[in-house]
Design an enzyme around this catalytic site. Structure first.
Site, short mmCIF file in Angstrom:
data_model
loop_
_atom_site.label_atom_id
_atom_site.label_comp_id
_atom_site.label_asym_id
_atom_site.label_seq_id
_atom_site.Cartn_x
_atom_site.Cartn_y
_atom_site.Cartn_z
N ASN A 66 -2.79 -5.96 -6.24
CA ASN A 66 -3.56 -6.00 -5.01
C ASN A 66 -2.66 -6.62 -3.93
OD1 ASN A 66 -5.23 -6.79 -2.89
ND2 ASN A 66 -6.99 -7.02 -4.25
N ALA A 67 -2.42 -5.87 -2.85
CA ALA A 67 -1.48 -6.34 -1.83
C ALA A 67 -1.95 -7.63 -1.17
CB ALA A 67 -1.28 -5.25 -0.78
N PHE A 122 0.86 -1.20 0.00
CA PHE A 122 0.00 0.00 0.00
C PHE A 122 0.90 1.25 0.00
CE2 PHE A 122 -1.88 -3.45 2.50
CZ PHE A 122 -3.08 -3.69 1.85
N ASP A 170 0.62 -0.47 5.29
CA ASP A 170 -0.08 0.79 5.60
C ASP A 170 -1.31 0.92 4.70
OD1 ASP A 170 -0.73 3.30 6.53
OD2 ASP A 170 0.64 4.33 5.17
N CYS A 222 -5.29 3.15 9.87
CA CYS A 222 -5.87 4.49 10.01
C CYS A 222 -7.37 4.41 10.25
CB CYS A 222 -5.55 5.34 8.78
SG CYS A 222 -6.20 4.65 7.26
N1 SAH Z 1 1.78 4.16 2.70
C1 SAH Z 1 1.37 5.40 2.07
C2 SAH Z 1 -0.10 5.69 2.23
C3 SAH Z 1 -0.97 4.56 1.86
S1 SAH Z 1 -2.62 4.98 1.60
C4 SAH Z 1 2.16 6.52 2.71
O1 SAH Z 1 2.64 6.37 3.82
O2 SAH Z 1 2.27 7.57 2.08
C5 SAH Z 1 -3.21 3.48 0.97
C6 SAH Z 1 -2.74 3.16 -0.44
O3 SAH Z 1 -3.15 1.83 -0.72
C7 SAH Z 1 -3.35 4.03 -1.52
O4 SAH Z 1 -2.33 4.53 -2.35
C8 SAH Z 1 -4.24 3.05 -2.32
O5 SAH Z 1 -4.23 3.34 -3.72
C9 SAH Z 1 -3.60 1.74 -2.07
N2 SAH Z 1 -4.46 0.55 -2.09
C10 SAH Z 1 -5.75 0.44 -1.75
N3 SAH Z 1 -6.15 -0.85 -1.80
C11 SAH Z 1 -5.07 -1.56 -2.18
C12 SAH Z 1 -4.83 -2.95 -2.40
N4 SAH Z 1 -5.80 -3.84 -2.23
N5 SAH Z 1 -3.61 -3.33 -2.76
C13 SAH Z 1 -2.61 -2.43 -2.94
N6 SAH Z 1 -2.77 -1.11 -2.76
C14 SAH Z 1 -3.98 -0.68 -2.38
#
Ligand code: SAH
Length: 436
Positions: free
Chosen positions: A319-320, A271, A340, A380
């Site tokens: 997708n993570a 993420f 995150d 969060c």
């Molecule tokens: N870690 C970042 C903030 C993350 S916000 C920092 O510290 O700046 C969450 C992020 O996860 C967003 O960019 C969103 O696009 C991404 N996201 C949402 N669902 C996801 C998923 N299933 N797999 C991977 N990324 C995802």
């Protein structure tokens, strides 16, 4: 009127004929019968300064006096018959003055605290609150140019968020009363901070709960495209108009820099957005894999890595959840992992599913770590509080059959103050864990 040293309430509103005339009828006197709310009003009752009055039932008075800055609709003494967006005088059912608040007609949260005192809520009032917010940042983060300048309720400015990115401000107006004062707030910010541009990022779903439609645009000055800012030794770029949130996730800034201290070996950042954690990991780790589902964020992340000459970082658009599952199946191993994710629960009903989601990714991360490996795990979701998050981590560790140390329990940075009595402002958890 009471002359006790207690907080400055109650105070008589001054002109209410039905109000009590003696002090014995003042604060805290228990009612013996259940209260019946007054019938809904068609025209609002006005206080001595011409502002509409909103009276609270006993439970609302107790909440107010207990210091909670929000009053819910059910704790009002009937519908005050106001269109919403007003500054109102808050009283008990007998007309005793309790303070001033923003009124919202559509939200379940009807009143948001502004003052316990009978002060004018005018341009000077907002200027003072903005200055007080600025003073905290000067104290806590001297010399910084990028930070949250106003954190809503926690800075006594309900429904207002102001993020500073160097010469630019990115702003959210989240309640009708702030929305109606948009021009005033923009003028005050312009006069006080002289930014090159003020971007309005009020394109958030919570506005719907307030009867406001999401919107974004340039409020003052110019939009320069992506703006640059520093995080420790790393140079970042984010687009205040097109990026997520107000452009970046400033609440994690201090945690980003902290993460570099722990980074080693083979690192994984899930993420990633534009690389707040991934780039910090890359300054210390041998190699970093960054997982991000958004193409736009991934492209900006690659640019940010190149600008920092960090060649040991790969961005995978994926997708993570899937990546983590596959990595476990393939027997991959890492030394440093950051999780995150975005918020998993927008309301209380979604809490169990959110906890399951957290557990899934944390369990897999723990399975992927070598002995001595570090997991930096954030949440969060304010509906999942720190204790629930820690319980989830404990359960994931047990299922992964790993012994895990807690090294740090962190939250948002110092520019995101937490308001005592408003747990919602303590939304970000960030644990640093080490696997034995
Ligand atoms: N870690 C970042 C903030 C993350 S916000 C920092 O510290 O700046 C969450 C992020 O996860 C967003 O960019 C969103 O696009 C991404 N996201 C949402 N669902 C996801 C998923 N299933 N797999 C991977 N990324 C995802």
């Amino acid at each position: 009127m009471s002359t006790s040293s207690k907080p400055p309430y109650p105070r008589r509103s001054g002109n209410r004929p039905s109000g009590p005339s003696s002090q014995q009828q003042g604060r805290g006197r228990p009612h013996t019968r259940p209260e019946k709310p007054a019938p809904d009003r068609t025209s609002p009752e006005l206080g001595p300064d011409g502002l509409p009055q909103v009276s609270l039932l006993r439970r609302g008075v107790e909440r107010w006096q207990g210091g909670h800055p929000w009053i819910y609709r059910a704790d009002l003494n009937g519908d005050p018959g106001l269109p919403g967006g007003e500054v109102v005088r808050v009283t008990d059912t007998r007309g005793w003055f309790l303070g001033k608040a923003f009124y919202s007609k559509h939200s379940k949260i009807s009143l948001r605290w502004l003052s316990f005192d009978d002060v004018a809520v005018d341009a000077d009032f907002f200027r003072e609150r903005l200055l007080a917010a600025d003073r905290l940042r000067q104290l806590a983060l001297p010399g910084e140019k990028t930070y949250r300048l106003v954190h809503g309720e926690a800075d006594g400015l309900p429904g207002l968020v102001v993020d500073r990115y160097g010469d630019f401000l990115s702003v959210q107006f989240l309640v009708p009363a702030m929305e109606q004062r948009k021009a005033l707030i923009a003028d005050l910010l312009q006069a006080q901070f002289n930014p090159r541009g003020i971007i309005n990022r009020s394109d958030v779903g919570v506005r719907n709960l307030e009867g406001l439609t999401p919107e974004k645009g340039v409020l003052r000055g110019e939009h320069p495209g992506p703006v640059s800012f520093d995080e420790g030794l790393v140079k970042m770029r984010a687009d205040l108009l097109e990026g997520q949130k107000t452009g970046a996730f400033l609440d994690q800034r201090e945690n980003h820099v902290m993460a570099a201290n722990y980074a080693h070996g083979e690192a994984l950042d899930c993420f990633s957005y534009v690389g707040g954690f991934a780039l910090q990991l890359a300054t210390r780790a041998r190699h970093v894999t960054a997982i991000e589902i958004s193409e736009a964020a991934s492209a900006q992340l690659r640019e940010n890595a190149a600008a920092n000459k960090l060649n040991n970082l790969d961005v995978v658009v994926a997708n993570a959840f899937d990546f983590l599952r596959d990595a476990v199946d393939e027997g991959k191993r890492f030394d440093t992992i950051v999780l995150d994710p975005p918020s998993f629960a927008k309301n209380k009903d979604a809490i169990p599913a959110a906890v399951r989601g957290y557990k899934e990714i944390n369990l897999r991360a723990l399975q992927l770590l070598r002995p001595g490996g570090i997991l930096i795990s954030a949440s969060c979701t304010y509906h999942v509080d720190e204790q629930a998050f820690e319980d989830m981590l404990a359960s994931a560790a047990a299922d992964a059959r790993r012994r895990v140390q807690i090294i740090e329990r962190r939250g948002a940075g110092r520019d995101h103050p937490v308001l005592l009595n408003l747990r919602e402002t303590r939304y970000l958890k960030c644990f640093v864990l080490r696997v034995l």
